[in-house]
Design a protein around this motif. Structure first.
Motif, mmCIF file in Angstrom:
data_model
loop_
_atom_site.group_PDB
_atom_site.id
_atom_site.type_symbol
_atom_site.label_atom_id
_atom_site.label_comp_id
_atom_site.label_asym_id
_atom_site.label_seq_id
_atom_site.Cartn_x
_atom_site.Cartn_y
_atom_site.Cartn_z
ATOM 1 N N ARG A 1 0.829 -1.215 0.000
ATOM 2 C CA ARG A 1 0.000 0.000 0.000
ATOM 3 C C ARG A 1 0.862 1.263 0.000
ATOM 4 O O ARG A 1 0.500 2.264 -0.580
ATOM 5 C CB ARG A 1 -0.917 0.018 1.218
ATOM 6 N N SER A 2 1.989 1.215 0.678
ATOM 7 C CA SER A 2 2.864 2.379 0.727
ATOM 8 C C SER A 2 3.969 2.212 -0.309
ATOM 9 O O SER A 2 4.082 1.176 -0.945
ATOM 10 C CB SER A 2 3.449 2.539 2.131
ATOM 11 N N LEU B 1 8.153 1.737 -8.003
ATOM 12 C CA LEU B 1 8.591 0.534 -7.302
ATOM 13 C C LEU B 1 7.456 -0.478 -7.191
ATOM 14 O O LEU B 1 7.658 -1.678 -7.384
ATOM 15 C CB LEU B 1 9.132 0.897 -5.924
ATOM 16 N N ARG B 2 6.247 0.004 -6.874
ATOM 17 C CA ARG B 2 5.091 -0.898 -6.790
ATOM 18 C C ARG B 2 4.823 -1.550 -8.139
ATOM 19 O O ARG B 2 4.595 -2.759 -8.221
ATOM 20 C CB ARG B 2 3.846 -0.140 -6.331
ATOM 21 N N LEU B 3 4.860 -0.766 -9.208
ATOM 22 C CA LEU B 3 4.584 -1.300 -10.539
ATOM 23 C C LEU B 3 5.659 -2.302 -10.961
ATOM 24 O O LEU B 3 5.353 -3.353 -11.537
ATOM 25 C CB LEU B 3 4.475 -0.157 -11.554
ATOM 26 N N ALA C 1 4.843 -6.143 -11.833
ATOM 27 C CA ALA C 1 5.199 -6.638 -13.167
ATOM 28 C C ALA C 1 6.072 -7.890 -13.074
ATOM 29 O O ALA C 1 5.902 -8.832 -13.853
ATOM 30 C CB ALA C 1 5.910 -5.549 -13.974
ATOM 31 N N GLU C 2 6.998 -7.928 -12.120
ATOM 32 C CA GLU C 2 7.838 -9.121 -11.914
ATOM 33 C C GLU C 2 6.988 -10.336 -11.561
ATOM 34 O O GLU C 2 7.208 -11.434 -12.071
ATOM 35 C CB GLU C 2 8.847 -8.880 -10.795
ATOM 36 N N GLU D 1 9.084 6.931 -9.317
ATOM 37 C CA GLU D 1 7.751 7.120 -9.890
ATOM 38 C C GLU D 1 7.552 6.473 -11.259
ATOM 39 O O GLU D 1 6.442 6.486 -11.773
ATOM 40 C CB GLU D 1 7.449 8.623 -10.003
ATOM 41 N N ARG D 2 8.604 5.916 -11.867
ATOM 42 C CA ARG D 2 8.481 5.409 -13.234
ATOM 43 C C ARG D 2 9.079 4.011 -13.350
ATOM 44 O O ARG D 2 10.220 3.778 -12.982
ATOM 45 C CB ARG D 2 9.209 6.346 -14.207
#
Length: 132
Positions: free
Chosen positions: A56-57, A62-64, A68-69, A108-109
């Motif tokens: 959530r944080s 980094l989340r994406l 994706a992994e 962010e990317r």
């Protein structure tokens, strides 16, 4: 944190590549309040589903990358089971050799890049669009 906002770019890349697009089933696991969980699996099948998670944080890139992994691991297995080449997404620089790797270019990317040359192919979610 909206799970769909993180998952949709990965699903768009699967569709753009003509890959197997999983069904997504959301699950709330009380013992992990810091993450959002889902199961992905072949359309119409419950066997062989794989759990995926997004914290959530943290930063969007980094989340994406982490999601994706996880989806890439499922996809490679699903393609192999279907008798198709198991290199998703295929590296345009080295066809038939290896898949691209997801990478956080910044906080962010998230991008797809060649694991050998480190050449950036595109932002995750733009696999079918223009390259960089």
């Amino acid at each position: 944190m909206d799970f769909d906002a993180v998952m949709n770019p990965v699903l768009a890349d699967l569709q753009a590549a003509g890959a197997i697009v999983p069904e997504v089933r959301y699950e709330a696991w009380e013992d992990h309040p810091d993450c959002v969980f889902a199961f992905i699996g072949s359309p119409g099948e419950t066997a062989g589903s794989q759990g995926v998670r997004v914290e959530r944080s943290g930063r969007a890139g980094l989340r994406l990358t982490e999601l994706a992994e996880q989806v890439q691991g499922w996809e490679v297995e699903a393609l192999a089971e279907a008798g198709r080449p198991a290199t998703w997404p295929e590296c345009p620089e080295h066809p038939g050799s290896h898949p691209l790797e997801p990478c956080a270019e910044s906080a962010e990317r998230a991008i797809w890049r060649c694991p050998r040359s480190h050449r950036v192919v595109c932002t995750i979610g733009e696999l079918g669009g223009s390259s960089r």
